[in-house]
Motif scaffolding. Structure first.
Motif, PDB file in Angstrom:
ATOM      1  N   CYS A 130      -4.516  -0.788   6.471  1.00  0.00           N
ATOM      2  CA  CYS A 130      -5.364   0.422   6.565  1.00  0.00           C
ATOM      3  C   CYS A 130      -6.718   0.257   5.880  1.00  0.00           C
ATOM      4  CB  CYS A 130      -4.616   1.641   6.020  1.00  0.00           C
ATOM      5  SG  CYS A 130      -4.433   1.653   4.222  1.00  0.00           S
ATOM      6  N   CYS A 133       0.849  -1.187   0.000  1.00  0.00           N
ATOM      7  CA  CYS A 133       0.000   0.000   0.000  1.00  0.00           C
ATOM      8  C   CYS A 133       0.892   1.247   0.000  1.00  0.00           C
ATOM      9  CB  CYS A 133      -0.884  -0.016   1.245  1.00  0.00           C
ATOM     10  SG  CYS A 133      -1.931   1.439   1.421  1.00  0.00           S
ATOM     11  N   ARG A 150      -7.488  -0.068  -3.782  1.00  0.00           N
ATOM     12  CA  ARG A 150      -6.765   0.452  -4.945  1.00  0.00           C
ATOM     13  C   ARG A 150      -7.257  -0.294  -6.180  1.00  0.00           C
ATOM     14  NH1 ARG A 150      -4.717   4.692  -2.400  1.00  0.00           N
ATOM     15  NH2 ARG A 150      -3.588   4.062  -0.556  1.00  0.00           N
ATOM     16  N   ALA A 165      -7.581   0.512   2.856  1.00  0.00           N
ATOM     17  CA  ALA A 165      -7.808   1.324   1.654  1.00  0.00           C
ATOM     18  C   ALA A 165      -7.872   0.392   0.445  1.00  0.00           C
ATOM     19  CB  ALA A 165      -6.671   2.329   1.479  1.00  0.00           C
ATOM     20  N   SER A 172       0.067   4.120   1.003  1.00  0.00           N
ATOM     21  CA  SER A 172      -0.274   4.949   2.159  1.00  0.00           C
ATOM     22  C   SER A 172       0.402   4.488   3.443  1.00  0.00           C
ATOM     23  CB  SER A 172      -1.784   4.969   2.383  1.00  0.00           C
ATOM     24  OG  SER A 172      -2.435   5.500   1.262  1.00  0.00           O
ATOM     25  N   CYS A 173       0.393   3.164   3.676  1.00  0.00           N
ATOM     26  CA  CYS A 173       0.893   2.675   4.971  1.00  0.00           C
ATOM     27  C   CYS A 173       1.918   1.548   4.847  1.00  0.00           C
ATOM     28  CB  CYS A 173      -0.276   2.213   5.827  1.00  0.00           C
ATOM     29  SG  CYS A 173      -1.010   0.663   5.255  1.00  0.00           S
ATOM     30  N   CYS A 216      -5.801  -3.020   1.195  1.00  0.00           N
ATOM     31  CA  CYS A 216      -4.688  -3.088   2.132  1.00  0.00           C
ATOM     32  C   CYS A 216      -5.124  -3.837   3.384  1.00  0.00           C
ATOM     33  CB  CYS A 216      -4.205  -1.685   2.491  1.00  0.00           C
ATOM     34  SG  CYS A 216      -2.888  -1.676   3.722  1.00  0.00           S
TER      35      CYS A 216
END
Length: 194
Positions: free
Chosen positions: A59, A21, A63, A61, A23-24, A56
């Motif tokens: 988190c 991910c 994609r 999220a 983001s994280c 993910c």
């Protein structure tokens, strides 16, 4: 959204837990499919695309893994949009381009407006130069021939990056798909909705 050059390899990496991910840095896992859509190609054909979705584990999220031959939120393939930009850089107007590509004049005019921003064009140029530097810095030593427009300069840098990639990595990869990957699916500046 992830732009993937090789859809089969991306699916394999996703299933094996090798995608992270942004983001994280958690592990992405397969998570269904995005909505099926039809993508128009330069040869006049229309092909279905149903991008893979990933989620993910950390988190949560989601994609979308979009093939590099496609542009986000467009019904036309990267090769079609790219052909319009190349023709525009050569000085052709949108009505003539629309007729040549078999698209509506309003669609082509909208694409060309989204490619006018100096900031966006400079970003395309920078992405091309960064890829050239990565795959064959000798090209930069020799210099890129200046084009009549900034858009022309950006497209030339991206084309040189394709040539460098093909020489060093894989000579059989489609050029417009590579440009789609190099530009992270943003051959055009984001439209009003995104």
């Amino acid at each position: 959204m992830f732009i993937v050059l090789d859809v089969e390899q991306a699916e394999h990496d996703l299933t094996a837990g090798r995608m992270t991910c942004p983001s994280c840095a958690g592990t992405l896992r397969p998570w269904s499919w995005a909505k099926r859509r039809l993508v128009r190609h330069r040869d006049g054909s229309t092909r279905p695309v149903r991008p893979r979705r990933a989620r993910c584990a950390r988190c949560h999220a989601t994609r979308v893994l979009l093939p590099a031959s496609c542009q986000p939120r467009l019904a036309d393939a990267t090769e079609v949009v790219g052909a319009a930009l190349v023709a525009k850089a050569a000085g052709r107007g949108y009505r003539r381009l629309a007729a040549e590509l078999g698209r509506s004049p309003s669609t082509v005019r909208r694409w060309l407006r989204r490619a006018r921003s100096d900031r966006h064009v400079a970003g395309l140029y920078a992405r091309g130069v960064a890829r050239i530097h990565r795959f064959d810095p000798e090209i930069l030593s020799a210099g890129l021939r200046p084009q009549p427009t900034h858009l022309g300069d950006a497209l030339q840098a991206l084309a040189a990056a394709v040539a460098a990639y093909r020489r060093r990595v894989d000579r059989h990869v489609d050029g417009w798909a590579l440009i789609g990957a190099f530009t992270a699916g943003r051959l055009l500046a984001p439209g009003p909705s995104g």
